[in-house]
Design an enzyme around this catalytic site. Sequence first.
Site, short mmCIF file in Angstrom:
data_model
loop_
_atom_site.label_atom_id
_atom_site.label_comp_id
_atom_site.label_asym_id
_atom_site.label_seq_id
_atom_site.Cartn_x
_atom_site.Cartn_y
_atom_site.Cartn_z
N SER A 119 42.40 22.44 -4.55
CA SER A 119 43.47 23.05 -5.50
C SER A 119 44.97 22.55 -5.33
CB SER A 119 43.26 24.56 -5.72
OG SER A 119 44.49 24.93 -6.47
N TYR A 142 48.07 20.26 -11.09
CA TYR A 142 48.93 20.56 -12.02
C TYR A 142 50.01 19.90 -12.02
CZ TYR A 142 46.07 24.91 -12.46
OH TYR A 142 45.28 25.87 -12.45
N THR A 168 44.23 19.24 -14.47
CA THR A 168 43.99 20.61 -15.39
C THR A 168 44.64 20.43 -16.51
OG1 THR A 168 43.26 21.73 -13.53
CG2 THR A 168 43.89 22.97 -15.38
N LYS A 243 40.30 17.82 -16.36
CA LYS A 243 39.59 19.03 -16.31
C LYS A 243 39.96 20.10 -17.22
CE LYS A 243 38.32 22.72 -12.98
NZ LYS A 243 38.84 23.85 -13.60
N HIS A 267 38.03 26.92 -17.67
CA HIS A 267 38.87 27.45 -16.49
C HIS A 267 38.23 28.71 -16.33
CE1 HIS A 267 43.06 26.55 -15.15
NE2 HIS A 267 42.94 27.56 -14.65
#
Length: 371
Positions: A119, A142, A168, A243, A267
Amino acid sequence: MGEHLKPPLTRIPPEVAAVSDYEPLARERMTQAAWSWLQGGAADEITVRENQAAFQRLRLAPRVLADLAGGHTRLTLLGQAFDHPVFVAPVAYQQLAHPDGEMATVLAASALGAGMVVSTQAGLPLESLARQAKVPLWFQLYVQHDRGFTRELVHRVEAAGYRALVVTVDAPVSGTRNREQRSGFALPPGLSAVNLQGAHSLPPHTAPPGTPPLFGSPLVDTALTWRDIAWLRQQTVLPILLKGVLSPEDAARAADEGLAGVIVSNHGGRVLDTVPATIVALPAIARAVAGRLPLLLDGGVRRGTDVFKALALGASAVLVGRPVLHGLAAAGAPGVAHVLHLLRAELEMAMALTGCRTLADVDASRIWRGD
């Protein structure tokens, strides 16, 4: 007075027979606020529940007397070889579950030959995690409104040896996470998204009553678009997967735009409530892309039969999030490794009992259609 939490297990009890057995063990080792953060979803959490319930409604079609000699679960994705199609999903701030955080998860994934997506909001530097990995790591990104910082972050990811970017795209704004709000969740001192240090924050936005709470705010005005995905492709040599796709049209456009893959995801039900379960959305997306790019899926995977069902309906692999954190909270790296092992073992059992020698044999004919 603080909560009394049990320490991580030093050995896994023999009665832990399924992934779900880790959930109560994890609850005893996480604060109420951290548990609300992990388990909670958007609004009434209908989609959180539906992700699992939709898998449970699907029935398998067994086949007998198949030749299973030489069977295996190996696959190749983006030119990378994996032992099996059970991946670790990107989950932020894993030190909320265990002091070793993402490091324990990387070690467990490496021991079990599981692909892992790290992440952006990991609590440990992306470089230190990559140094310990014995499996291909992908990096969940992100995209920051500070595009210069994003470019530098991507270059760090490349230099550290990550093999793909997972962008994402389903969270331009955060979901309404009522359970998290009610618990008063906040990151504890000393835990932060260390890989985002130095990024410029958006200016604060407050909306007095009678004015739009979101529209016109910097957050919405700088939200990610297809143009930004095209820009990102120019910044990196890494393959890019999107994603958070639930729409067949969006998946088809990803293929048209030359993206490397799509992860069918809602999510974990944490952004917009009452969207469909991912396993329900998957078949139409698979038809829309028609094999032009690989599909992965996350959301609700709790059994090896769930993995099997996702593969049968068009996915190449699945990603597992909350169960990995349950194993991590309960027993650190051994707990994560056991979760991954259980899912792989159950997948192989499902393959054997439906007559599938390899993943190529797992198709829609193995889903019971009835009369």
